[in-house]
Design a protein around this motif. Structure first.
Motif, PDB file in Angstrom:
ATOM      1  N   TRP A   4      -8.958  -8.233  -3.110  1.00 52.37           N
ATOM      2  CA  TRP A   4      -9.848  -8.625  -2.009  1.00 52.37           C
ATOM      3  C   TRP A   4      -9.007  -9.251  -0.912  1.00 52.37           C
ATOM      4  O   TRP A   4      -8.117 -10.047  -1.217  1.00 52.37           O
ATOM      5  N   PRO A   5      -9.227  -8.953   0.364  1.00 49.86           N
ATOM      6  CA  PRO A   5     -10.225  -8.025   0.881  1.00 49.86           C
ATOM      7  C   PRO A   5      -9.628  -6.634   1.060  1.00 49.86           C
ATOM      8  O   PRO A   5      -9.416  -6.176   2.180  1.00 49.86           O
ATOM      9  N   GLY A   6      -9.355  -5.985  -0.034  1.00 52.13           N
ATOM     10  CA  GLY A   6      -8.734  -4.673  -0.011  1.00 52.13           C
ATOM     11  C   GLY A   6      -9.659  -3.602  -0.537  1.00 52.13           C
ATOM     12  O   GLY A   6     -10.849  -3.820  -0.782  1.00 52.13           O
ATOM     13  N   SER A   7      -9.069  -2.415  -0.726  1.00 50.16           N
ATOM     14  CA  SER A   7      -9.807  -1.262  -1.225  1.00 50.16           C
ATOM     15  C   SER A   7      -8.808  -0.169  -1.533  1.00 50.16           C
ATOM     16  O   SER A   7      -7.583  -0.365  -1.390  1.00 50.16           O
ATOM     17  N   VAL A   8      -9.294   0.996  -1.903  1.00 49.92           N
ATOM     18  CA  VAL A   8      -8.413   2.140  -2.136  1.00 49.92           C
ATOM     19  C   VAL A   8      -7.641   2.509  -0.871  1.00 49.92           C
ATOM     20  O   VAL A   8      -6.579   3.148  -0.945  1.00 49.92           O
ATOM     21  N   LEU A   9      -8.138   2.094   0.297  1.00 46.64           N
ATOM     22  CA  LEU A   9      -7.457   2.424   1.552  1.00 46.64           C
ATOM     23  C   LEU A   9      -6.050   1.847   1.613  1.00 46.64           C
ATOM     24  O   LEU A   9      -5.183   2.387   2.308  1.00 46.64           O
ATOM     25  N   GLU A  10      -5.811   0.747   0.901  1.00 51.64           N
ATOM     26  CA  GLU A  10      -4.478   0.133   0.896  1.00 51.64           C
ATOM     27  C   GLU A  10      -3.394   1.105   0.461  1.00 51.64           C
ATOM     28  O   GLU A  10      -2.228   0.961   0.864  1.00 51.64           O
ATOM     29  N   PHE A  11      -3.737   2.068  -0.372  1.00 56.17           N
ATOM     30  CA  PHE A  11      -2.735   2.895  -1.037  1.00 56.17           C
ATOM     31  C   PHE A  11      -2.599   4.297  -0.452  1.00 56.17           C
ATOM     32  O   PHE A  11      -1.802   5.090  -0.951  1.00 56.17           O
ATOM     33  N   LEU A  12      -3.360   4.618   0.592  1.00 55.71           N
ATOM     34  CA  LEU A  12      -3.342   5.992   1.084  1.00 55.71           C
ATOM     35  C   LEU A  12      -1.950   6.425   1.532  1.00 55.71           C
ATOM     36  O   LEU A  12      -1.557   7.581   1.343  1.00 55.71           O
ATOM     37  N   LYS A  13      -1.191   5.510   2.127  1.00 58.40           N
ATOM     38  CA  LYS A  13       0.119   5.882   2.664  1.00 58.40           C
ATOM     39  C   LYS A  13       1.195   6.038   1.585  1.00 58.40           C
ATOM     40  O   LYS A  13       2.273   6.563   1.876  1.00 58.40           O
ATOM     41  N   VAL A  14       0.913   5.609   0.357  1.00 58.28           N
ATOM     42  CA  VAL A  14       1.930   5.744  -0.700  1.00 58.28           C
ATOM     43  C   VAL A  14       1.646   6.913  -1.627  1.00 58.28           C
ATOM     44  O   VAL A  14       2.479   7.249  -2.477  1.00 58.28           O
TER      45      VAL A  14
ATOM     46  N   PHE B 253       0.013  -1.393   1.834  1.00 59.73           N
ATOM     47  CA  PHE B 253      -0.602  -1.194   3.141  1.00 59.73           C
ATOM     48  C   PHE B 253       0.405  -1.477   4.259  1.00 59.73           C
ATOM     49  O   PHE B 253       0.501  -0.742   5.235  1.00 59.73           O
ATOM     50  N   GLU B 254       1.169  -2.568   4.094  1.00 59.53           N
ATOM     51  CA  GLU B 254       2.102  -3.001   5.128  1.00 59.53           C
ATOM     52  C   GLU B 254       3.436  -2.257   5.089  1.00 59.53           C
ATOM     53  O   GLU B 254       4.009  -1.938   6.128  1.00 59.53           O
ATOM     54  N   GLN B 255       3.955  -2.059   3.878  1.00 62.29           N
ATOM     55  CA  GLN B 255       5.294  -1.491   3.708  1.00 62.29           C
ATOM     56  C   GLN B 255       5.251  -0.343   2.700  1.00 62.29           C
ATOM     57  O   GLN B 255       5.798  -0.433   1.597  1.00 62.29           O
ATOM     58  N   PRO B 256       4.610   0.776   3.058  1.00 63.10           N
ATOM     59  CA  PRO B 256       4.442   1.862   2.090  1.00 63.10           C
ATOM     60  C   PRO B 256       5.756   2.465   1.603  1.00 63.10           C
ATOM     61  O   PRO B 256       5.867   2.828   0.429  1.00 63.10           O
ATOM     62  N   VAL B 257       6.753   2.574   2.470  1.00 61.42           N
ATOM     63  CA  VAL B 257       8.031   3.154   2.041  1.00 61.42           C
ATOM     64  C   VAL B 257       8.693   2.256   1.000  1.00 61.42           C
ATOM     65  O   VAL B 257       9.130   2.724  -0.061  1.00 61.42           O
ATOM     66  N   LEU B 258       8.752   0.957   1.283  1.00 61.54           N
ATOM     67  CA  LEU B 258       9.353   0.029   0.330  1.00 61.54           C
ATOM     68  C   LEU B 258       8.542  -0.051  -0.956  1.00 61.54           C
ATOM     69  O   LEU B 258       9.101  -0.131  -2.053  1.00 61.54           O
ATOM     70  N   PHE B 259       7.224  -0.027  -0.832  1.00 67.54           N
ATOM     71  CA  PHE B 259       6.378  -0.095  -2.018  1.00 67.54           C
ATOM     72  C   PHE B 259       6.652   1.101  -2.933  1.00 67.54           C
ATOM     73  O   PHE B 259       6.811   0.938  -4.152  1.00 67.54           O
ATOM     74  N   ALA B 260       6.722   2.292  -2.370  1.00 72.91           N
ATOM     75  CA  ALA B 260       7.000   3.480  -3.172  1.00 72.91           C
ATOM     76  C   ALA B 260       8.373   3.375  -3.831  1.00 72.91           C
ATOM     77  O   ALA B 260       8.545   3.723  -5.013  1.00 72.91           O
ATOM     78  N   GLU B 261       9.350   2.879  -3.097  1.00 66.96           N
ATOM     79  CA  GLU B 261      10.685   2.705  -3.675  1.00 66.96           C
ATOM     80  C   GLU B 261      10.666   1.708  -4.820  1.00 66.96           C
ATOM     81  O   GLU B 261      11.372   1.883  -5.830  1.00 66.96           O
ATOM     82  N   GLU B 262       9.868   0.662  -4.691  1.00 68.35           N
ATOM     83  CA  GLU B 262       9.759  -0.325  -5.766  1.00 68.35           C
ATOM     84  C   GLU B 262       9.126   0.282  -7.017  1.00 68.35           C
ATOM     85  O   GLU B 262       9.555  -0.005  -8.136  1.00 68.35           O
ATOM     86  N   MET B 263       8.113   1.117  -6.841  1.00 69.00           N
ATOM     87  CA  MET B 263       7.504   1.771  -8.007  1.00 69.00           C
ATOM     88  C   MET B 263       8.531   2.650  -8.712  1.00 69.00           C
ATOM     89  O   MET B 263       8.658   2.630  -9.947  1.00 69.00           O
ATOM     90  N   ARG B 264       9.275   3.408  -7.948  1.00 62.60           N
ATOM     91  CA  ARG B 264      10.287   4.291  -8.545  1.00 62.60           C
ATOM     92  C   ARG B 264      11.351   3.493  -9.285  1.00 62.60           C
ATOM     93  O   ARG B 264      11.700   3.806 -10.432  1.00 62.60           O
ATOM     94  N   ALA B 265      11.866   2.442  -8.627  1.00 65.04           N
ATOM     95  CA  ALA B 265      12.934   1.661  -9.237  1.00 65.04           C
ATOM     96  C   ALA B 265      12.460   0.920 -10.476  1.00 65.04           C
ATOM     97  O   ALA B 265      13.153   0.871 -11.501  1.00 65.04           O
TER      98      ALA B 265
END
Length: 381
Positions: free
Chosen positions: A103-113, A361-373
């Protein structure tokens, strides 16, 4: 009970959008704040400008089309229909990953990743791990049903997510979350289903103990200061939603201005910005989130999660492998030594120089890299 998984499309009626514009046009505004900053809440001129954009230039249909371009589904778990996105990777070695918002989020937070996680080759990382991505809407949020009785706290939601992953046919998966997503993901790890092989948190629920205060590092002292600031200056929303969600719900259900201010203020407080939330997220991105809450009338039902799980944000010992990514402007940033007490199998830890509470939502590129790592590190152990 049925195990059926039903395709879903968003279709907000024109009458709802017309009603929104009418309410915005007829809003009664308070007098201006008596300070020159955000310390009393969203400044009047700033919110009026946001709502003018919402009324005259914002396009909900663009957001709706973005959601409908993705595979969306509903499935009934216990007495509720749960909405979720489910995007499978073409990679045969892809790892199923369930992402939980807060909160106050939703599935929209993750669209860019979604793209970088499901198809890393198309996003410049051909050798990176790939994921099948499942993104559910919390009960009472977005297009999931609203509970009509007590009992939908984080533990029950965690059980529902485990069942959802089983229903999707995943015999092995990992889970990730921040904010309420961190509490739900922690509850999944506490339940320790055999299918879950690890979790990642971008808001780890670990805290200092009394003995820690005698020898705090400089970074830990800063974290304690942030915790004190949050409790004294920033937690009023949580106290209200945790004790009287129905009362605040009337304002959020009746006034789009109230709903906008309630969420927009948190984008200003919790993102990595230079004073304006627009430094971190576009105005339309924030209005997408605000509109989703308004158009689904989720103000009260989302707030009730605070009432249901008021004690969810506490340290718990997780035996599963845990990964942590601390973004620079998270509400508070616990130290690794605090985390190691609760997470004896701490497989991954990284502290990032940018980003805030809404990491994907803010840093989709870094977030995706963190998931991978993170999950690559777990796989190599």
């Amino acid at each position: 009970m049925t195990d059926a998984i039903t395709p879903f499309r968003v279709a907000i009626p024109d009458t709802a959008l017309e009603d929104l514009r009418r309410r915005l046009a007829s809003a009664r505004w308070p007098t201006a704040e008596t300070v020159s900053d955000w310390s009393q809440g969203v400044p009047l001129a700033v919110l009026r400008d946001l709502c003018d954009h919402w009324t005259h230039r914002y396009d909900w249909r663009r957001c709706e089309a973005a959601l409908n371009a993705l595979p969306q589904f509903t499935t009934r778990i216990d007495d509720l229909s749960m909405h979720f996105l489910h995007i499978r990777s073409d990679r045969p070695d892809a790892l199923p990953l369930i992402l939980t918002h807060g909160w106050p989020g939703s599935v929209l937070e993750f669209l860019k990743v979604i793209g970088p996680l499901t198809d890393p080759a198309a996003h410049g990382a051909p050798d990176a791990p790939a994921f099948h991505v499942v993104i559910p809407s919390l009960p009472g949020y977005g297009f999931s049903d609203k509970p009509t009785a007590q009992g939908w706290g984080v533990e029950r939601i965690a059980e529902a997510w485990i069942l959802l992953m089983r229903r999707l046919g995943y015999a092995r998966f990992v889970a990730q979350g921040g904010d309420w997503g961190a509490a739900v993901t922690t509850a999944i790890a506490m339940a320790a289903p055999p299918e879950c092989v690890g979790v990642h948190l971008n808001m780890p629920l670990v805290f200092p103990e009394e003995s820690d205060f005698a020898n705090l590092t400089a970074a830990e002292s800063k974290t304690v200061e942030r915790m004190q600031y949050y409790q004294e200056q920033d937690a009023g929303y949580a106290k209200l939603q945790g004790t009287r969600p129905q009362t605040i719900g009337y304002a959020l259900a009746d006034s789009p201005v109230a709903q906008a201010a309630w969420i927009y203020e948190k984008f200003q407080a919790w993102t990595d910005n230079q004073g304006r939330p627009e430094d971190a997220l576009s105005r339309d991105e924030m209005l997408d989130m605000i509109s989703l809450y308004w158009l689904t009338n989720s103000g009260a039902s989302s707030a009730r999660l605070y009432w249901e799980s008021a004690n969810a944000f506490r340290a718990q010992r997780l035996e599963l492998p845990v990964g942590v990514s601390l973004f620079a402007k998270e509400i508070f940033r616990p130290s690794r030594r605090w985390a190691e007490r609760s997470y004896p199998n701490l497989a991954y830890w990284n502290e990032l120089p940018v980003g805030g509470h809404f990491a994907a939502f803010e840093q989709p590129v870094l977030f995706a890299e963190e998931m991978r790592a993170c999950f690559k590190a777990m796989a190599s152990e």
